[in-house]
Design an enzyme around this catalytic site. Structure first.
Site, mmCIF file in Angstrom:
data_model
loop_
_atom_site.group_PDB
_atom_site.id
_atom_site.type_symbol
_atom_site.label_atom_id
_atom_site.label_comp_id
_atom_site.label_asym_id
_atom_site.label_seq_id
_atom_site.Cartn_x
_atom_site.Cartn_y
_atom_site.Cartn_z
ATOM 1 C CG ASP A 171 33.343 -67.598 18.111
ATOM 2 O OD1 ASP A 171 34.003 -68.156 18.999
ATOM 3 O OD2 ASP A 171 32.954 -68.178 17.085
ATOM 4 C CD GLU A 217 31.983 -78.056 18.372
ATOM 5 O OE1 GLU A 217 33.143 -77.831 18.761
ATOM 6 O OE2 GLU A 217 31.488 -77.591 17.333
ATOM 7 C CE LYS A 264 36.592 -79.563 20.695
ATOM 8 N NZ LYS A 264 35.841 -79.113 19.532
ATOM 9 C CD GLN A 265 33.305 -77.082 22.481
ATOM 10 O OE1 GLN A 265 32.856 -78.240 22.570
ATOM 11 N NE2 GLN A 265 33.969 -76.653 21.428
#
Lengths: 635, 635
Positions: free
Chosen positions: A363, A501, A627-628
Site C-alpha cells: 500500500d 486476486e 477484482k483489482q
C-alpha cells in the site's frame, strides 16, 4: 453519515448496525497508536468493538486447526483505556441500549482531530441527563490521549458514581472469521492504583514480549474547580478500575477528565516503560491544555497536507472536500510525523482494526505520491522499515532458489512471509494451497517506491546508504526468477500471481500442460520487472563512483550479471491477444466470458464474486473477471 | 605496547599488571555492542575483566549507603560470550598463570578489526602446545561476533576437552570505587542447548527490563573438515556451557569456531529477541566468511575515515600514524554507521568499560569535527539522541526555575540528570554536595554541535524538524539563567561550574559575600551563552517562513523575548583581571598561587592534584590550578 460539513463527519442518531463501521471511521490516532471510535461505556460485543493498536505491535500465536498447527502474527488489541461510565444512585451503569435517547450527535472534527459525542436521554425512572464527551489521541505528544466528559442532571438531584477503568482482559476479536484462532495475546504484568486517582496497568504480549504500560489519571471538576472525591479501588483481575461518587443537584453538571499515558518497551528515551508512563502521567497537563497543543499540531499538519478545491464551494464540492479531508485525516493518523522515528510500515487497514492482521502489503505505493511531496521524511521512514528487513528478504529469495531479495506479500514484525501458505476450506475440511504469497509484484512496488522517493526528495544519501542496496537486490531477484524460453527467444516469469486476486491459478482445462502453481507471464509483473532492471542499471550509473564500487563489491555484482539484466529487460515476454490487447497473463483469452447479467439478476450485489462462485463450487479462475486493476496498473 | 606497526597494536609478552589497560585498548565493537579484549579463558579477577556492553544498555539500581538511598544508572555488563577454554587429559583448564609461556603475541589489527593472540606454552607435565585465536565483532552484521581458536599438540598425544560457555553470572565490577554499590543488573530468563552444539542464554536487566539473548554455536574442524563431537551439557545456573572431547596425535591441530548472535528487546525488525538470536545463529556462516565480510566493512570504513601522513614514513610519523589509527578505530567502534539506527549518544569512555557508567557528557563536541566531514549521518543520529530527550530537559529547566531546555551534565537512558547530587566522603562519613551537575555549559556544547552539523551537512530538514527546536529551547534556557546586575548594567550567570573540574565552588574566604553554590560568571560559560543567543537569532532568520512561524507559535516566542536575547548577548559580563586577562570566573585572581615545585618534589606525579589535596584536607578550589581547559576552550 447522517450529516456533514467539509471538516466534520457527523452522525445524528445512534444506529446499532452501523456502529462498527462508525467506530472504524471515528478512529483517533497519531501514527504511534490509535483507538477506535467506540463509546466510553462500550464493551466488545455484537454492536461495539473498542480497540487500541500500537504501530508495529505484533504478536504470534499458534492454533491447531484440523490437525495442523497454524501460526499467525496479529496486530495486538491493547488494553482498552476508554472505560469511563457512570450510574445514578446505584442504578444500572449507563448504556445507550437501556435509555430513551432524546438526542444524539457524534462528530469527528477533522480539523482539530477530536471526536465529540453528545447524548440527551431519559432513564426508566424518568431522569433526564445530558452527556457530552470530547476525545483526542495527542498528535504532538505521541504517548498521550485524553477524554473529557460532562454530565448534566437536567431534571433530578442525586448521587452519581463515576467508574474509570483500564481493561486488560481484551483479546483480538475484531474479525469474525479469525474467531477460531487463538486470540489471547496479552498477559498482565502489573496493575495498581497510584496517587489515589491514577490507574496503572502493564501487560506483555505473550510471544513477542512487548511490554505495554498504560497510566490513566481521572479527575472531576465543577465550575472549573477540582472536586475532591474518594476513589474506591474496584479492580477485578486484569480490569483495573476506580469508582467515586459525587452529588448533583438538579441542573448541575460535573466534568470528568481522564488522561492517558501509554508507553511500550520498544520506545526510545525511556528507562523502563512502566516508569515512563508513571512519570508522564504525573506531569500531564489538563484536558484543555492537551486539546490546545493537539489542535495546534493538527493545524500544522493541515497547513502542510491540506487540499482544497479552488472552485466555488457548491454542495458537490463540499462533499468531495469532506471525503478528501477524511482520507487525509486517516492517512495522517497512521503515517504521521511520529512515524519518522518508528520501525513501522503502512498497514493495509491502518491502525483502525484487526482486518489483515495489521500486515504490510504494497500500500505504500498508493500513498507515496501524496506523502512524498508533502513530507518525504515519512516515506523515507516507511522505506527504512523495508531496509531493516532486507536480510530476511534475502533469506527468502535464497530459500526459494532465487538470488537477491524477495520481499513478502504480507510483512509484519520480522519481514518473513506472513501470508498463509494453506487455508482450510471449512466446507470440505481440506487444506487448500493459498497462492496469494506469490504476488511477487510487491517487489516491484517497493523498488518503485524507492525510486519515487528518490526522485521527489533528491535524497542521494538515502540512495547510497539504503535505497540502492534494496533496489539492486530486488533487480537481482527479478533477473533470477526470469527464465529463458529458447523456443520464443524471450524471458518469462512463471508461477506468480498478479494484483488481481480473482486469479491465483489456471482453471483445469489450462493447467494440464503446465507445471507449478499460479500463473504464467502476468503482464503487470513482467513489465514491472523490466522497469526494475532498467532502473537498477540507471541507479548504478547514478551512484557516486565509490558507492558504485562498494555495491558491486558487496553484492559481487559482475559485468556479466549487468549484461544479463540488460538482456532480460530487452527481451521480456509480454503476451498479447486479439491482435493487440495485452493479456493479463498467458492464456487469459482462453478463459470464459462471465455471465454478468445472469449473476447480477441472481444476486444483486456481486461485488464479492469470488465468494459467490466458491459457494457454487465454482471459481473466478475460470472467467474473465477482475477484482483489482492488473494490466491497468501499467497505465 | 611492546611493538607496533602503523596498523597494529602489538604486545609481545604477557604482563599481568598491564592486562586491564590492554583489554580496554583491545576492545572490539561495532557501535551496537562491544567486548573488551580479555582472553577466552579469563574470568573477572584482579588481572582480567571481560566485559560486553550494549550501546544504550542501561539499568538502574538503588543502594543504601550511610542511611541514604542512592540510585545509579549503569551501562550493564552483559553475559560474557567469550568463554572458550580447554584442558588436556582431564588436567587443569588452561590458564596463562599456571603454564610456562614460551612465546606470546597479542595483536590488534586495526585495518581488519581483528584481535589476534598466539601463545606457545609448556605445562607442568612438559607438554608443549600452541594456541592461536582470532576474534571479531562484526562490523557489517551488527548482531554477530566470532572467534576462531586453533590448538596444536606440539610434542604430545592425548585427549583435549573443549569447553564453550555463555556466562550470565556477570555483575558490574569493572570500577573499583563503585564496588560498594549494588551491581547485580541481570536476571536469567532462559538458558538451553539448541541443536546439540548451540548455547542459548536470555537475560533481562532487573529494572529497565531490557532482554538480551545470546546464541553461540561451537564447532570443531580438522584439516578444514567438521569434526563430529559429543557435546555434554555442563550448565551451572546462569553459566551455560558445553564440553566435548577430541583426540590429538603429536603435531596435530584442531580448530574451534564459536559464532555469536546477540539480540535485545530494543532491536528493530524482530518479533522476539530470543527468536531473533536463534534464527540468526541457525543461518550463521563460518568464521572465514564472517571474517571476509567483516574485513570488507572495515575496508569501507577506512576508505572514508582513514587519515594518513603525506610525508615520508619515518619512525616518528609511523608511530603518530598508529596513534591516529587507534583513535579512529575506537571511535568508529563506538559511533559506527550502525549508530544511525540506534537511540544512543557517545559515552565518555566508549563501550570499553564501566567508568563513567557509560554516561553521555559533552564529548560529541570533540568528535563532531571528525565525523561531520566524513559521515554526518552519524552525528545527526547522536543529535537525535538529544532531541528525544528534549522534553526531559524542558522538565529539568522548569524544575530548576528556568525556561527552555536544560540538558543534564550526565545523560543516560531518559535524559534526566544522572550526576550524583551528593557524594559520600568515606573519610568523614559526611554527604558532600557534588556541584558537577552545575556544568551547564553542556547546553552550549549541544547547541554548538547542532550548528556545526548544520553547517557541514547543510541539512535544513534536520534543522526544521529537530535542530531548531532544541537550539531555541537552549537559547531560552541561557536567557533565563542570566540575571541582570543593575549596578554593573550587565547580565551575569551565577552558580555554575566551568569545564575545569578542579573548581566547583569558592574557597571560604571568597564565599561569605555570595549565596548559592558553585561559581560566578565562568567566562567560558558566559561567552558560549552569548554565542548560543546570537546563533539562536540567526537560526530564526535562517528558517523557512512557515517553520519560523511554527516555532514562534509552539514556543510562544515573542518579539519581547527576542529583544531580551539581543540585549543579553550584547551586555554579558566577562570578568577580566591584571589589565586584560580573562578570569576563568569572577575573583579567580583572588585565588592563591599553587606551590608547584613543592608538590612536584613531594609527590612526583601530580596529575591528580585534586586527590592529593583532598587527602591533605585541602582543596584545589583555593588555588590557581586547572584540570581541564576552560577559558582556553574559547580560542
Amino acid at each position: 453519515m447522517t450529516h456533514w460539513s467539509e471538516w466534520s463527519l457527523i452522525y445524528e442518531s445512534f444506529q446499532p448496525n452501523q456502529e462498527k463501521l462508525r467506530e472504524a471511521l471515528c478512529t483517533l490516532g497519531n501514527g504511534y497508536f490509535a483507538t477506535r471510535g467506540a463509546g466510553h461505556e462500550a464493551r466488545a460485543d455484537d454492536i461495539h468493538y473498542p480497540g487500541t493498536y500500537l504501530a508495529g505491535g505484533y504478536n504470534r500465536l499458534q492454533t491447531e486447526i484440523a490437525g495442523r498447527m497454524v501460526e499467525n502474527e496479529d496486530l495486538v488489541n491493547l488494553p482498552n483505556w476508554l472505560p469511563l461510565t457512570w450510574r445514578i444512585n446505584e442504578g444500572d451503569w449507563f448504556s445507550l441500549h437501556t435509555v430513551d435517547i432524546l438526542s444524539y450527535r457524534q462528530e469527528l472534527d477533522l480539523k482539530r482531530g477530536v471526536l465529540l459525542r453528545s447524548v440527551r436521554f431519559r432513564d426508566e425512572q424518568g431522569r433526564q441527563s445530558a452527556l457530552a464527551t470530547r476525545r483526542l489521541v495527542h498528535m504532538r505528544d505521541l504517548h498521550m490521549a485524553a477524554v473529557e466528559m460532562t454530565l448534566v442532571a437536567e431534571n433530578w438531584s442525586g448521587d452519581i458514581t463515576i467508574r474509570s477503568g483500564l481493561d486488560g482482559r481484551v483479546i483480538n476479536a475484531g474479525v469474525e472469521r479469525y474467531k477460531d484462532l487463538n486470540h489471547q495475546h496479552l498477559e498482565c504484568v502489573d496493575s495498581t492504583v497510584l496517587d489515589r486517582d491514577t490507574l496503572f496497568l502493564q501487560v506483555q504480549t505473550t510471544q513477542s514480549k512487548i511490554r505495554i504500560a498504560e497510566a490513566a489519571r481521572t479527575r472531576l471538576f465543577q465550575n472549573g474547580e477540582p472536586v475532591g472525591i474518594e476513589w474506591e479501588d474496584k479492580t477485578e483481575a486484569a480490569y483495573i478500575a476506580l469508582e467515586g461518587t459525587v452529588s448533583l443537584k438538579k441542573g448541575e453538571r460535573v466534568t470528568v477528565e481522564k488522561i492517558l499515558a501509554l508507553y511500550t518497551s520498544r520506545d526510545h528515551a525511556i528507562s523502563e516503560n512502566g516508569l515512563a508512563a508513571r512519570t508522564a502521567i504525573s506531569r500531564a497537563a489538563r484536558f484543555s491544555d492537551l486539546l490546545m497543543t493537539h489542535s495546534k499540531a493538527w493545524a500544522n499538519l493541515w497547513q502542510r497536507f491540506g487540499m482544497e478545491f479552488e472552485e466555488e464551494a457548491d454542495e458537490e464540492n463540499r462533499k468531495a472536500s469532506l471525503i478528501l479531508h477524511l482520507h487525509i485525516f486517516h492517512l495522517l493518523q497512521v503515517c504521521s510525523p511520529h512515524t519518522m522515528d518508528l520501525d513501522v510500515g503502512a498497514p493495509a487497514r491502518g491502525l483502525h482494526g484487526e482486518a489483515y492482521r495489521g500486515h504490510i502489503f504494497w500500500d505504500e505505493m498508493f500513498i507515496f505520491p501524496f506523502l512524498n511531496f508533502r513530507m518525504p521524511e515519512i516515506t523515507r521512514s516507511l522505506l527504512m522499515y523495508r531496509y531493516r528487513r532486507l536480510p530476511e528478504a534475502q533469506c527468502a529469495a535464497q530459500a526459494a532458489g532465487y538470488h537477491g531479495a524477495m520481499f513478502p506479500w504480507q510483512s509484519g514484525s520480522t519481514g518473513r512471509e506472513e501470508t498463509q501458505i494453506l487455508h482450510l476450506n471449512p466446507q470440505s475440511g481440506r487444506w487448500i494451497p493459498d497462492n496469494s504469497h506469490r504476488q511477487r509484484h510487491v517487489n516491484a512496488a517497493i523498488a518503485y517506491d524507492i525510486w519515487q522517493y528518490y526522485q521527489v526528495a533528491g535524497d542521494m544519501k538515502f540512495l547510497c546508504f539504503y535505497g540502492a542496496e534494496m533496489f539492486l537486490n530486488i533487480a537481482r531477484f527479478w533477473a533470477s526468477i526470469a527464465t529463458y524460453n529458447d523456443k520464443l527467444a524471450r524471458y518469462e516469469i512463471l508461477g506468480v500471481m498478479g494484483p488481481d486476486e480473482y486469479h491465483d491459478a489456471y482453471p483445469d482445462h489450462l493447467r494440464s500442460d503446465r507445471h507449478g502453481p499460479a500463473l504464467y507471464n502476468n503482464a503487470y509483473t513482467n513489465v514491472m520487472a523490466v522497469w526494475v532492471l532498467w532502473r537498477g542499471l540507471e541507479i548504478l550509473e547514478l551512484l557516486p563512483e565509490d558507492w558504485r564500487r562498494h555495491f558491486c563489491e558487496k553484492l559481487s555484482l559482475t559485468e556479466e550479471e549487468i549484461r544479463l539484466w540488460e538482456s532480460i529487460s530487452q527481451n521480456m515476454r509480454i503476451v498479447f491477444h486479439d491482435g493487440g490487447i495485452i493479456s493479463q497473463f498467458e492464456d487469459y483469452d482462453r478463459l470464459q466470458e462471465f455471465e454478468w447479467e445472469t449473476y447480477r439478476a441472481r444476486y444483486g450485489d456481486i461485488q464479492r464474486l469470488d465468494r459467490i462462485l466458491e459457494a457454487e463450487g465454482d471459481t473466478p479462475n475460470r472467467y474473465k473477471v477482475s477484482k483489482q486493476a492488473d494490466v491497468l496498473m501499467l497505465f
